[in-house]
Write an enzyme that holds these catalytic residues in place. Structure first.
Site, PDB file in Angstrom:
ATOM      1  N   LYS A   1      19.851  48.608  74.087  1.00 21.64           N
ATOM      2  CA  LYS A   1      19.185  47.367  74.549  1.00 21.64           C
ATOM      3  C   LYS A   1      18.996  46.420  73.365  1.00 21.64           C
ATOM      4  CE  LYS A   1      14.576  47.457  74.829  1.00 21.64           C
ATOM      5  NZ  LYS A   1      13.822  46.453  74.052  1.00 21.64           N
ATOM      6  N   ASN A   2      18.543  46.957  72.227  1.00 24.24           N
ATOM      7  CA  ASN A   2      18.184  46.094  71.093  1.00 24.24           C
ATOM      8  C   ASN A   2      19.379  45.611  70.288  1.00 24.24           C
ATOM      9  OD1 ASN A   2      15.597  46.308  71.947  1.00 24.24           O
ATOM     10  ND2 ASN A   2      14.917  47.687  70.317  1.00 24.24           N
TER      11      ASN A   2
ATOM     12  N   CYS B   1       2.046  41.365  72.915  1.00 22.84           N
ATOM     13  CA  CYS B   1       2.221  42.385  73.945  1.00 22.84           C
ATOM     14  C   CYS B   1       1.276  43.532  73.585  1.00 22.84           C
ATOM     15  CB  CYS B   1       3.674  42.856  73.999  1.00 22.84           C
ATOM     16  SG  CYS B   1       4.143  43.810  72.574  1.00 22.84           S
TER      17      CYS B   1
ATOM     18  N   ARG C   1      12.493  48.526  81.677  1.00 19.52           N
ATOM     19  CA  ARG C   1      12.962  47.431  80.830  1.00 19.52           C
ATOM     20  C   ARG C   1      13.992  47.898  79.826  1.00 19.52           C
ATOM     21  NH1 ARG C   1       8.443  43.691  78.297  1.00 19.52           N
ATOM     22  NH2 ARG C   1      10.391  42.974  77.382  1.00 19.52           N
TER      23      ARG C   1
ATOM     24  N   ARG D   1       2.611  40.089  67.429  1.00 19.08           N
ATOM     25  CA  ARG D   1       4.051  39.822  67.363  1.00 19.08           C
ATOM     26  C   ARG D   1       4.385  38.332  67.209  1.00 19.08           C
ATOM     27  NH1 ARG D   1       7.150  43.773  71.114  1.00 19.08           N
ATOM     28  NH2 ARG D   1       8.709  43.476  69.481  1.00 19.08           N
TER      29      ARG D   1
ATOM     30  N   ASP E   1       9.872  52.803  67.010  1.00 17.22           N
ATOM     31  CA  ASP E   1      10.180  52.969  68.431  1.00 17.22           C
ATOM     32  C   ASP E   1      10.297  54.434  68.842  1.00 17.22           C
ATOM     33  OD1 ASP E   1      12.296  50.021  68.868  1.00 17.22           O
ATOM     34  OD2 ASP E   1      10.143  50.302  68.673  1.00 17.22           O
TER      35      ASP E   1
ATOM     36  N   ARG F   1       9.782  38.764  75.317  1.00 18.35           N
ATOM     37  CA  ARG F   1       9.571  37.991  74.111  1.00 18.35           C
ATOM     38  C   ARG F   1      10.823  37.925  73.244  1.00 18.35           C
ATOM     39  NH1 ARG F   1       8.713  40.044  69.910  1.00 18.35           N
ATOM     40  NH2 ARG F   1       7.274  38.432  69.216  1.00 18.35           N
TER      41      ARG F   1
END
Ligand code: EPZ
Length: 420
Positions: free
Chosen positions: A22-23, A116, A399, A121, A307, A92
């Site tokens: 995803k990132n 968040c 997500r 952030r 993470d 975001r």
């Protein structure tokens, strides 16, 4: 809203395919705005954030077509360089379009992303970097407006006060079309930064040093189309490694990049987890011996990733002894610890230190997901807890984890998704 019911105590065995990261996919989609030619992206994970970013670039004016292998994107014609509140409030990482739009269109208007659950952030380093490339920045009714000089952004020196992953990616994308040379100092070194740099190079960008703390960019007049496959998701892979280590079975991960998982594998082996790296790149995790508590401090890559902190905390509840978990990247990333305590975990929190004392038998109960990785932590705890665990607000999970319930169920877990 939906919730996830998990009946714990089952050993997991089988093969788990790892999806695209995803990132890495998020900056890759933003980077398609840098050219009017067609860019093909493969191995995009089918998760909510990717659908949101796809909607955002289509909203800006890109033509997005679903192909057999992935997406084909063409940002030709008139672009509306705006990221509206309705989209940014849900993700975001929309701030990743700031750099590409300032570079391609000469201006960008992006709704200020809120904080968040894990922290405030801010994006001040993104904005300072754009100023260093000649942009003027102003805030107007909750929006950030960045305007490049009349002849476009100008290469410059961007020095981050601390490494920022999306900040590095944003400024990398801004600098590739700037006039002259740019230097990004104290840049993030994550594999996702390296991946976006390799994609930009395929599009004709001149970049050196990605993966180190200093990245040099020589601006070019324009970029062309390319075809790029997203790297596999190291955090998804790490999450399943921990699932295998906690449940006492044998899981084989397909399609991961063990070299991206080095800090995770090293720390898990210190805790007594058996992880085999096969010649074909597959990872096999077994757990046939007792786990021992080890300390962990999150750091920017190549340190232990923040993470994976929540998932590792779940593992430490099943290890003998006391583990000091120190979170140095975000200011409020222990929400999952409060939920683990409700399942019976012995965790003492003080500032950015959580002391986890194990081994404790966890009991299934109702728990609340607060963010993406906290959700994963609670699922992992539910896999070993006695009885049923109900994880509420699993939209957080959806997500960033593609088909998590299906992948775990196929390996023997008992999981149902239920509408609230
Ligand atoms: C990226 O977020 C990831 N998201 C995060 O993953 C990840 O946790 C984080 O990097 C750290 O590895 C994406 O890539 C889409 P940072 P990012 O800028 O770039 C502060 C997940 O679960 N900071 O590296 O937003 C910031 O507050 C998500 O997939 C500023 O102060 O993180 C934090 O304390 C969660 N000003 C630190 O720097 C800025 O302008 C590092 O944040 C930018 C950041």
């Amino acid at each position: 809203m939906q919730r996830m019911h998990i009946h714990g105590g089952r050993r997991l065995s089988g093969r788990i395919p790892i999806s695209g990261a995803k990132n890495a996919a998020l900056p890759a989609l933003a980077a398609t705005l840098l050219t009017g030619e067609t860019v093909s992206l493969r191995r995009l994970p089918n998760v909510v954030d990717i659908r949101t970013m796809t909607r955002l670039i289509a909203n800006i004016g890109s033509n997005v077509e679903q192909g057999g292998e992935g997406l084909s994107v063409q940002a030709s014609g008139d672009l509306d360089p705006t990221a509206p509140y309705e989209l940014v409030k849900t993700m975001r990482a929309s701030s990743l379009v700031l750099g590409p739009l300032a570079a391609r269109c000469g201006r960008a208007r992006v709704s200020l992303p809120g904080g968040c659950a894990i922290g405030t952030r801010p994006i001040d380093m993104h904005l300072a970097g754009l100023r260093a490339l000649g942009a003027t920045i102003r805030q107007d009714r909750g929006y950030i407006e960045a305007v490049a000089p009349r002849n476009g952004l100008i290469g410059g020196r961007v020095s981050f006060r601390r490494p920022t992953v999306t900040g590095t990616e944003d400024l990398l994308m801004a600098s590739v079309l700037a006039k002259g040379e740019s230097v990004l100092e104290n840049a993030a070194r994550e594999p996702e930064v390296v991946d976006i740099a390799s994609m930009l190079r395929k599009m004709g960008a001149c970049i050196e040093g990605e993966g180190t703390s200093t990245i040099h960019v020589q601006g070019v007049d324009q970029l062309h189309g390319a075809d790029h496959a997203i790297i596999p998701d190291r955090i998804e892979a790490g999450t399943y490694l921990i699932a295998g280590a906690m449940t006492g079975g044998e899981l084989t991960l397909e399609g991961s990049r063990p070299d991206h998982l080095r800090p995770i594998i090293t720390k898990m082996r210190q805790a007594g987890c058996e992880i085999e790296e096969k010649d074909n790149g597959e990872l096999v995790v077994r757990n046939d011996r007792a786990l021992i508590s080890v300390d962990v401090t999150t750091r920017e890559h190549p340190g232990f990733p923040t993470d994976m902190q929540a998932q590792f905390m779940a593992l430490m509840t099943q290890a003998s002894g006391a583990s000091n978990v120190v979170e140095t990247v975000f200011e409020n990333r222990f929400m999952h610890a409060l939920e683990l305590q409700r399942m019976g975990a012995d965790i003492e929190i003080g500032g950015n230190l959580a002391i986890v004392r194990g081994k404790t038998a966890l009991t299934g109960t109702d728990v609340m997901a607060s963010d993406l990785r906290a959700s994963a932590c609670l699922v992992l705890a539910g896999l070993v807890a006695r009885g049923r665990t109900v994880v509420h607000r699993i939209y957080h999970l959806q997500r960033g984890y593609e088909g998590l319930a299906g992948k775990l169920t196929a390996a023997g877990a008992s999981i149902e998704i239920v509408d609230e």
